[in-house]
Every structure is written in structure tokens, then in C-alpha cells.
Enzyme design. Sequence first.
Site, PDB file in Angstrom:
ATOM      1  N   ARG A 158      -9.811   7.324  -2.051  1.00  0.00           N
ATOM      2  CA  ARG A 158      -9.061   6.525  -1.056  1.00  0.00           C
ATOM      3  C   ARG A 158      -9.740   6.458   0.310  1.00  0.00           C
ATOM      4  NH1 ARG A 158      -2.646   6.251   0.468  1.00  0.00           N
ATOM      5  NH2 ARG A 158      -2.597   4.608  -1.112  1.00  0.00           N
ATOM      6  N   GLN A 194      -4.072  13.589  -6.495  1.00  0.00           N
ATOM      7  CA  GLN A 194      -4.823  13.175  -5.294  1.00  0.00           C
ATOM      8  C   GLN A 194      -4.986  14.698  -4.529  1.00  0.00           C
ATOM      9  OE1 GLN A 194      -3.171  11.908  -1.389  1.00  0.00           O
ATOM     10  NE2 GLN A 194      -4.512  10.092  -1.625  1.00  0.00           N
ATOM     11  N   TYR A 212      -8.364  12.659   7.528  1.00  0.00           N
ATOM     12  CA  TYR A 212      -8.427  14.189   7.124  1.00  0.00           C
ATOM     13  C   TYR A 212      -9.951  14.359   6.873  1.00  0.00           C
ATOM     14  CZ  TYR A 212      -3.488  13.165   6.597  1.00  0.00           C
ATOM     15  OH  TYR A 212      -2.130  12.972   6.877  1.00  0.00           O
ATOM     16  N   ARG A 228       6.395   3.365   0.405  1.00  0.00           N
ATOM     17  CA  ARG A 228       7.978   3.490   0.882  1.00  0.00           C
ATOM     18  C   ARG A 228       9.032   2.691  -0.019  1.00  0.00           C
ATOM     19  NH1 ARG A 228       6.594   1.068   6.678  1.00  0.00           N
ATOM     20  NH2 ARG A 228       5.102   0.114   5.258  1.00  0.00           N
ATOM     21  N   SER A 288       2.534   5.099  -4.662  1.00  0.00           N
ATOM     22  CA  SER A 288       1.222   5.497  -3.690  1.00  0.00           C
ATOM     23  C   SER A 288       1.509   6.767  -3.613  1.00  0.00           C
ATOM     24  CB  SER A 288       1.694   4.665  -2.572  1.00  0.00           C
ATOM     25  OG  SER A 288       0.314   4.613  -1.701  1.00  0.00           O
ATOM     26  N   PRO A 289       0.532   7.757  -3.075  1.00  0.00           N
ATOM     27  CA  PRO A 289       0.628   9.226  -2.973  1.00  0.00           C
ATOM     28  C   PRO A 289       1.604   9.366  -1.514  1.00  0.00           C
ATOM     29  CG  PRO A 289      -1.597   8.450  -2.433  1.00  0.00           C
ATOM     30  CD  PRO A 289      -0.827   7.416  -3.082  1.00  0.00           C
TER      31      PRO A 289
HETATM   32  C1  LIG Z   1       6.116   9.797   3.765  1.00  0.00           C
HETATM   33  C2  LIG Z   1       5.073   9.453   3.405  1.00  0.00           C
HETATM   34  C3  LIG Z   1       3.842  10.246   2.836  1.00  0.00           C
HETATM   35  C4  LIG Z   1       2.633  10.006   2.794  1.00  0.00           C
HETATM   36  N1  LIG Z   1       1.776  10.665   2.178  1.00  0.00           N
HETATM   37  C5  LIG Z   1       0.501  10.205   1.732  1.00  0.00           C
HETATM   38  C6  LIG Z   1      -0.343  11.022   1.121  1.00  0.00           C
HETATM   39  O1  LIG Z   1      -0.274  12.175   0.771  1.00  0.00           O
HETATM   40  N2  LIG Z   1      -1.629  10.720   0.712  1.00  0.00           N
HETATM   41  C7  LIG Z   1      -1.751   9.386   1.056  1.00  0.00           C
HETATM   42  O2  LIG Z   1      -3.240   8.913   0.646  1.00  0.00           O
HETATM   43  N3  LIG Z   1      -1.210   8.624   1.815  1.00  0.00           N
HETATM   44  C8  LIG Z   1       0.099   8.715   2.039  1.00  0.00           C
HETATM   45  N4  LIG Z   1       1.038   8.167   2.563  1.00  0.00           N
HETATM   46  C9  LIG Z   1       0.553   6.723   2.747  1.00  0.00           C
HETATM   47  C10 LIG Z   1       0.946   5.905   1.640  1.00  0.00           C
HETATM   48  O3  LIG Z   1       0.753   6.239   0.506  1.00  0.00           O
HETATM   49  C11 LIG Z   1       0.641   4.225   1.687  1.00  0.00           C
HETATM   50  O4  LIG Z   1      -0.517   4.333   1.902  1.00  0.00           O
HETATM   51  C12 LIG Z   1       1.571   3.908   3.002  1.00  0.00           C
HETATM   52  O5  LIG Z   1       2.811   4.251   3.091  1.00  0.00           O
HETATM   53  C13 LIG Z   1       1.634   2.242   3.104  1.00  0.00           C
HETATM   54  O6  LIG Z   1       2.308   1.739   1.977  1.00  0.00           O
HETATM   55  P1  LIG Z   1       3.896   1.058   1.993  1.00  0.00           P
HETATM   56  O7  LIG Z   1       3.665   0.218   3.154  1.00  0.00           O
HETATM   57  O8  LIG Z   1       4.032   0.871   0.667  1.00  0.00           O
HETATM   58  O9  LIG Z   1       4.804   2.295   2.401  1.00  0.00           O
HETATM   59  C14 LIG Z   1       2.312   8.462   2.831  1.00  0.00           C
HETATM   60  C15 LIG Z   1       3.063   7.583   3.266  1.00  0.00           C
HETATM   61  C16 LIG Z   1       4.589   7.907   3.596  1.00  0.00           C
HETATM   62  C17 LIG Z   1       5.666   6.929   3.760  1.00  0.00           C
END
Ligand SMILES: Cc1cc2nc3c(=O)[nH]c(=O)nc-3n(C[C@H](O)[C@H](O)[C@H](O)COP(=O)(O)O)c2cc1C
Length: 763
Positions: free
Chosen positions: A620, A491, A572, A715, A413-414
Site C-alpha cells: 500500500r 497487512q 508510517y 467505511r 479495506s484494512p
Molecule cells: C477506522 C479506520 C481505520 C483505518 N485503519 C487503517 C489501517 O489499519 N491500515 C490502512 O492501510 N488503512 C487504514 N484506514 C484507511 C482505509 O483502509 C481506507 O484507505 C480509507 O478509509 C478510505 O476508504 P473509504 O473511503 O472506503 O473509507 C483506516 C480507515 C478507517 C476509517
Amino acid sequence: MKIACLGGGPAGLYFAISAKLRDSSHDVTVIERNRPDDTFGWGVVLSDETLQNISANDPVSAVAIRRNFAYWDDIAVHYRGQRVLSTGHGFCGIGRRKLLTLLQQRARELGVKLRFETEVESAAPFAAAHDLVVAADGLNSRVRAEFAQHFKPDTDIRKCKYVWLGTRQKFDDAFTFIFEETEDGWIWAHAYQFDAQTATFIVECSEATWRKFGFGEMTQEESIATCERVFANYLGGHALMSNARHLRGSAWLNFPRVLCEKWSHENIVLMGDAAASAHFSIGSGTKLAMESAISMADYLHSEATLQAAFDKYEHDRRIEVLRLQSAARNSLAWFEEVERYLHLDPVQFNYSLLTRSQRISHENLRLRDKSWLEGAEAWFQQRAGVNTGRVRRPMFAPFRLRDLTVKNRIVVSPMDQYRAVDGCPTDWHLVHYGERAKGGAGLVFIEMTCVSPEGRISPGCTGMYAPEHEAAWQRIVDFVHAETDAKICCQLGHSGPKGSTQLGWEEMDAPLKEGNWPVMAASDVPWSPRNQRPKAMDRGDMDRVRDQFVAATMMAERAGFDMLELHCAHGYLLSSFITPLTNQRTDEYGGTLANRMRYPLEVFRAARAVWPPHKPISVRISANDWAGGAGIQPQDAVEIARMLQEAGVDICDVSAGQTSTLARPVYGRMFQTPFSDRIRNETGMATIAVGNIYEADHVNSILMAGRADLVCLARPHLANPYWTLHAAAAFNDPDEGWPAPYYPGRDQLYRLAARGETTGSSV
Ligand SMILES: Cc1cc2nc3c(=O)[nH]c(=O)nc-3n(C[C@H](O)[C@H](O)[C@H](O)COP(=O)(O)O)c2cc1C
Ligand SMILES: Cc1cc2nc3c(=O)[nH]c(=O)nc-3n(C[C@H](O)[C@H](O)[C@H](O)COP(=O)(O)OP(=O)(O)OC[C@H]3O[C@@H](n4cnc5c(N)ncnc54)[C@H](O)[C@@H]3O)c2cc1C
């Protein structure tokens, strides 16, 4: 102690028995409005676990109950002319009347007084004349209503209509679900044997179908005749029967989900359905009633005061009740929304049905019926275009979007790294993304990469607005392509009202301590009172930002990215147009959802025009603002996805929230997946699920049930870049490619996994 049990269902009778067993000097009376042998309903289902609990509590009644059980192992699903059978599910059923007769006998043996045909009008006189009153008067508990200000009940009347019937037709080989399509809509039955002659036959349908059939205006006889006609193919000439003659009208009901804030008041305690209800489709109401009775009897015995016993009982049972209610909610929601799944292939439909409560996982299904699950997995691989004959988990099936084929369904994931210098990715990014690409995921997203300096979230965010950015990204993309078979997606985003804020591990979303730059958004709504008031974008701003997205898209193409994603989520810039919480515009870009989508779609179309036709683009979105009716709700997300689909977006990346500080998200395992499920199955658009998905089992069940096409893990990939390769080793799947220099590590991991050991960091 003098005890009154108001209601002679499973809760009231079994509590009376359990209390007497613990202290025969208790003076226990059960008061029941019906006669001993007239009871509504037909059979009930109990699990092995409940039977064990009952045996430990009272071997005598347990033996009697067991002797009258009908057992079956299989679940059969009739759907679109096919009967799909899976096994290993282990149920037992007993007639409700039989169960109550056995409990009445046992209660009598133990000296419990049973008073039938006595209507309880109020609990107050019983409370005055007894030490303890157990309010076990069922789903529509009068006692609960009488003391509603103390118990604080919350009743949610659910959408489907159902009628509880019986039949002499045999369903003794399997718990059977029958889905029938009629001119008036879909209608389905839950059928199971509960004694040698009789089976339960619950008929259910949506309110709309129920109205079209005109069930509301029918007598019970007409209703039954109609159901007999609908299910004639399955009834072998047998009739459907009702024993709910005491109910007025056609006997169709809506299930009420009941919760109570408190379960006791003075010397009155709620038990069974009166305290909490669990939808019949997970067959746990009787279990809850009987297990709660055991728990209350235990504490009555072990605790010094009644209040202490109530406190312990409530504390002990509430968690279990909530757990089952949550499974029941998933299950009933599945039936309420079943029309969403009725386009699915019978294999996938069956899988979706079996896993509906989310209590049965993918690997748990393998334990129940290995060959059925392997058949389903083979089906999944074939659908993905793989015909090797070797059965693999769904997560290891390839996926195609336009000319892009990703080798498996796992997506990094981004995730913003906040490590860029003036928007330029550094060696950190090379190593970070390089590692994740080596780690086995089919697709690696880079973090939100910003189309302009002021479009960055923080000073550490990467950009795509200068030649050196393009070159630095190209180096990373080249590494990924040269050294791995992962694909890489760029992204692109603009921070809008959440721009000019601190690094993720500082004070997230808070303005910079110094050096803030001006921000803009759909409207001049600040992210929080601490953040800057953004400039509401005028047409000039909108043209400029759109052109920045176009320029960045062209740079991403030159840098060699395989796929593009537009970030329209999380509050955003583009998201600030979509959600009504931040879009207060009065021009054609505000107001209706179609208007609010206009600018994000303009940006998408402009980017699409310069992005090569053979490469896909995803978007997204935040599918839920978690702010109730004031914000985007899942049903709006379906409309958003439809608009994206019509505009040519290839896949919808379904995130949620982070659009407003007013949000009150409901977190949990896979908590955003229902939104992906809904979009995918209501629009037919491909989706990516994301959010608290961390086990391979989650991924496989999401994919196999058709809830998403790809699965993003964020994560988990920070903690373990090699998440996918570790999952493959844990499953002893040899076909995921490892980088050649790492073969010795791979071989050790597989050897350890085969022995049930890990190197200490397995998934
Ligand atoms: C450190 C961090 C940075 C993130 N940066 C972005 C981002 O740049 N773009 C985005 O769409 N989501 C971002 N997210 C959200 C994640 O892509 C994801 O949607 C969210 O963490 C839930 O997934 P998870 O439960 O597997 O962590 C970020 C999440 C984390 C933890
Ligand atoms: C369609 C359907 C299918 C079901 N299938 C299953 C299943 O497969 N497995 C399962 O475990 N559970 C099933 N249940 C749920 C199960 O029936 C209940 O959860 C369970 O019976 C709860 O027990 P209880 O003693 O709390 O309530 P009840 O069984 O409802 O008993 C309450 C008793 O109180 C009496 N009463 C109510 N008000 C008064 C009054 N004012 N005065 C005197 N008496 C009164 C009633 O007559 C009744 O006998 C199903 C329910 C439905 C609706």
C-alpha cells in the site's frame, strides 16, 4: 433599462432576447466585431435538457432551433481497426452559424439593436452610457482582462492542441471518435453532423505529436491537407474545411479553462465563455451560455436592484457551472492522457471513453444501451476466466494473483480496530473479521498489524510479534477459511513517527497522555510539533526492523493468511522513507526517489524471501502527499509502482495522503482512483483502488474502465459488513454465496429487491 451586450455569440444574443421578452421597454444593443454571418467554428451540440430550458424561456426561438437540428443517438469509436457502436446517447447538433442567424432574427423581431463589425476596445464607455453591460465577449474576453483585478480570472491553458474543421463527409449516423496511430504519434478526431450537408471535424493531439507533425510551421492549407491524409480512410474522398481564416497561422489552439472569482463589477456582468469555459469534448459551452442568459434575465426582472440580481445570478449559476466544469475537466484530462489508454482492448477503451467525464455511470450506460453494456460485461467476465455465459457485473468477476483466486473484486479495506490487548487480537477481532468475511467481499484485509510493540500506532493496535498473536490470528483465519469462501490478507506495518499515539476515536495522531514509548523514523522529523521527535534510524535499527518484518511474515504464513500486504503509506515507518517531506537523510536511503525506496524495497525483498512463492504480496502506498511539488505527486507514484513491480510486488494498493500535516487533499467521490488508474495503465501493474468509493456503480465503472483490478471499501464495510451481498441482491444476481443459516434472510432480501423495496439497509 439601457443594456449593452458586448459580443454577439450565444450568450450575448440570447440574453438580449431573454431581457426583451421579460420587459419590451428595455433598450438593448448587441455589439459584435464580426459580420452577421461570419462566425468561426462549425456545429455545436445541445442536450434535450437544454432544449427544454430554451423552450420554456422562448418557445419561438426554440421551435426555430429544433427545426434545424440534426439528431443522433449513437456514438461510434474507431480504434485499432474496429468500429465500436453504442446507442441511447441522444444528442442534437446545429450549425453555429445557423444558431446565431436564428438568434439574430429573433432578437431583431423583439426590437434588439444589432451592431456588427464593431470592435469593443473597452467596456468603460459602455458602462458609463448604459444601466447594464453584459460582457459576453467569449473565451478571450477583453472585458474580463480589462477588469481583471475585480473578476480575478484564473486561466489554465490545457495541454492538447486542436483545430476546429468541417467536412461534407457524412457522420449522420453517430457522433464519431476516430483514433489514428501515425509515425508521429496518436491523433484523433471528434466528428458530428450538424446539418444535412456538413459535419464538425475537430482534430486533436498531444503537443508532442503536434510538434512531430510540424503543424506549428504549417499554413492552414498545409495543416488541413495533412489532416486529410491522416483521416483519409474516414473521409470518403471529402475535403476538410476551415472557416477560421481570421486566425493567424495554422489555427491550432490550446483550450483555456477559465474560472473567475467574481462575475460582476459595478454595472458589468460576465456571461458565457467570458465567465467560465467548459471543454468542447462535453459539448456544454453553448448550453452554459444560454442557460446563464436565462438566469440573469430572470433575476434582472425579479430583483429590486442590479446588485441583488448579480448576486442571485452568480449564486444560482456558479454551482451548475462548477459541476459542468468538473465533468469537462475529467473529460479533457482523459483526452490529454489518452495515450495511457491506447493499449486497452477496444471494448474497454470504448467504455473508458464513454465514462470519461464521470457523469455517466455503469447503470446509466445500461439504460442507454443494454446490449452493448452486457457485451462489455461478458467480455470482462471472459477476461477473468469465466465462461458461464451468464452476464454478471464486473464486481462479481473473480481475480487471480499467483495461486490465489478471490471470488469477486470487493475488498474490505484494512481498518484499525484499536481493540487489541498487548498487541493480541481478541474476540472483537474474531467477530469483526468473521462478519466481514461472511458479508460477501472476496478479500478481507486485517488492520495494520505491527511487527513490534513499539511499532504499534496506539496501545490498541494488533501485533504479530508474540506466539499468542500468531495463535489468535490463526483462530480468526481458520474461522474465515472454515465458514466462508473469502480470502484473508495480513497487512503488516510499523508506525514509525506516528507511533505512541491515541486510539482512533480519541485524539487521533496525538501523543498518549501517559506511557509514551520512543519512536523512530527515516529522519528525526516529528509528525507534528506536539508529537515526539523520532530517532533517525541507523543501520542497526534498519536491520532490526527488517528482521521484525521477516519474523512477522513467517508468523502470518503459519497463521494461514492467504496474502500479505506491506503498509508503505500514510506516513508510517516505511512511508516516512518514501516521502521527501519526512525523509531528510543524506545517506543512500535519502535524496532521490530510488534512494528513498531502497529501505522499503529491502524490507519487501526480505519478506518475499520467506513468504511462500504461491502467495501474493501487495504494497500500500500514498500516491500523492497532497503537498504539491514538495511531496510525492502522482507521477512519482508511477515510478514507485515501477520499482515495486520490478521487485516482484504483485499488486499496488493505491491510497494517498496522511503523510504530512501540510497536506491539502482534494476530496470527492472516488478521489484517489485517478492515481490507481494512472499506475495501472502506465505500468501494467495490477492495482487496488480505494477512497470514498461507496456505490456498487462506482466499483463497476472503475473495474470496467480498467482503472483498477480490485476495489477496497473501508467505511462502507464498517456500516454494513454485508455490503457485497446486499449489492448482489439489489442487482438480482443470484450467484453470490450466502452462509447457509442466512438463506431465509437472503430470500426475503431478493424478493424485496425484485419489488424495488429494501429491508432498510440496502446499498
Ligand atoms: C477506522 C479506520 C481505520 C483505518 N485503519 C487503517 C489501517 O489499519 N491500515 C490502512 O492501510 N488503512 C487504514 N484506514 C484507511 C482505509 O483502509 C481506507 O484507505 C480509507 O478509509 C478510505 O476508504 P473509504 O473511503 O472506503 O473509507 C483506516 C480507515 C478507517 C476509517
Ligand atoms: C472546438 C470547439 C467546439 C465546441 N463545440 C461545442 C459544442 O458542441 N456544444 C457547445 O455547446 N459548445 C461548444 N463549444 C463552445 C461554444 O462555442 C462556446 O462555449 C459558446 O459559443 C459560448 O458562447 P459565448 O456567447 O459566451 O461566446 P462566443 O460564442 O465566443 O461569442 C463571443 C462573441 O463575442 C465577439 N467578440 C469577442 N470580443 C469582441 C470584441 N472585443 N468586440 C466585439 N465583439 C467581440 C466574438 O466575435 C463572438 O461572436 C465549442 C468550442 C470550441 C472551441
